[in-house]
Design a protein around this motif. Structure first.
Motif, PDB file in Angstrom:
ATOM      1  N   UNK A   1       0.839  -1.206   0.000  1.00 17.79           N
ATOM      2  CA  UNK A   1       0.000   0.000   0.000  1.00 17.79           C
ATOM      3  C   UNK A   1       0.873   1.255   0.000  1.00 17.79           C
ATOM      4  N   UNK A   2       1.940   1.261   0.785  1.00 13.99           N
ATOM      5  CA  UNK A   2       2.852   2.404   0.826  1.00 13.99           C
ATOM      6  C   UNK A   2       3.534   2.584  -0.531  1.00 13.99           C
ATOM      7  N   UNK A   3       3.877   1.489  -1.197  1.00 16.52           N
ATOM      8  CA  UNK A   3       4.495   1.579  -2.522  1.00 16.52           C
ATOM      9  C   UNK A   3       3.537   2.233  -3.520  1.00 16.52           C
ATOM     10  N   UNK A   4       2.241   1.975  -3.363  1.00 13.95           N
ATOM     11  CA  UNK A   4       1.239   2.543  -4.271  1.00 13.95           C
ATOM     12  C   UNK A   4       0.898   3.987  -3.960  1.00 13.95           C
ATOM     13  N   UNK A   5       0.710   4.316  -2.662  1.00 14.33           N
ATOM     14  CA  UNK A   5       0.143   5.613  -2.303  1.00 14.33           C
ATOM     15  C   UNK A   5       1.035   6.480  -1.426  1.00 14.33           C
TER      16      UNK A   5
ATOM     17  N   UNK B   1      11.621   4.217  -5.000  1.00 14.51           N
ATOM     18  CA  UNK B   1      11.544   2.957  -5.756  1.00 14.51           C
ATOM     19  C   UNK B   1      11.199   1.750  -4.884  1.00 14.51           C
ATOM     20  N   UNK B   2      10.263   1.907  -3.969  1.00 10.38           N
ATOM     21  CA  UNK B   2       9.819   0.773  -3.157  1.00 10.38           C
ATOM     22  C   UNK B   2       9.014  -0.160  -4.048  1.00 10.38           C
ATOM     23  N   UNK B   3       9.476  -1.395  -4.157  1.00  7.57           N
ATOM     24  CA  UNK B   3       8.791  -2.423  -4.942  1.00  7.57           C
ATOM     25  C   UNK B   3       8.574  -3.615  -4.030  1.00  7.57           C
TER      26      UNK B   3
END
Length: 177
Positions: free
Chosen positions: A26-30, A73-75
């Motif tokens: 969720x953090x990677x998305x928003x 770049x959190x994936x």
């Protein structure tokens, strides 16, 4: 007492890692919502962990990263995450399997997960990233809260324990012996 053929201990660990995976996805998305931020402690010698030689020498056993002001770049995948962080103004890329994570802590809500991790590395699988900082994307410039050694992204285990003041309870405390 009978043998646990179902292995509830393993199922519980996998479920808790799923919570961490969901939050990071969720953090990677928003991005980080509100005041949430995370301390993530992992074994640097665990199978599948990829960090630079410089970081592995500085943190030979485990390290704690802070996801708060400056990361990129959190994936997130089913098995782990990769992230860009700055260490003493040097951008680095880390790849961390969820199986290597020992702890996940969100001090904004005093939420903590602790995991059982295999401490013995498998030498064939311990790798380092030999990328130079020039090959990595330029980190976004944001306000940083440096740690005690001037490092915004990593904190020692004792610093983390002093900062959170929460009591860690292992799942072993609830198991019948």
């Amino acid at each position: 007492m009978s043998d646990d053929h179902i292995r509830y201990d393993i199922l519980a660990q996998e479920a808790l890692r799923g919570v961490m995976r969901k939050v990071l996805s969720e953090v990677a998305r928003t991005g980080l919502p509100g005041n949430h931020h995370f301390f993530i402690t992992f074994l640097t010698g665990a199978p599948g962990v990829r960090v630079s030689t410089r970081l592995r020498e500085r943190y030979p056993e485990q390290m704690t990263i802070v996801l708060q002001y400056q990361f990129w770049d959190l994936k997130v995948t089913e098995t782990g995450f990769e992230i860009g962080l700055s260490f003493s103004d040097v951008p680095e890329k880390l790849e961390v399997p969820f199986a290597a994570v020992r702890g996940f802590y969100d001090p904004s809500v005093n939420f903590e997960l602790e995991f059982d991790v295999k401490a013995e590395p498998e030498p064939a699988e311990v790798t380092t990233l030999e990328e130079s900082p020039a090959k990595l994307p330029t980190p976004p410039r944001r306000a940083e809260t440096p740690g005690p050694d001037g490092d915004a992204a990593a904190a020692s285990e004792s610093d983390e324990d002093a900062a959170k003041g929460a009591q860690v309870v292992s799942l072993d405390a609830f198991r019948k012996k």
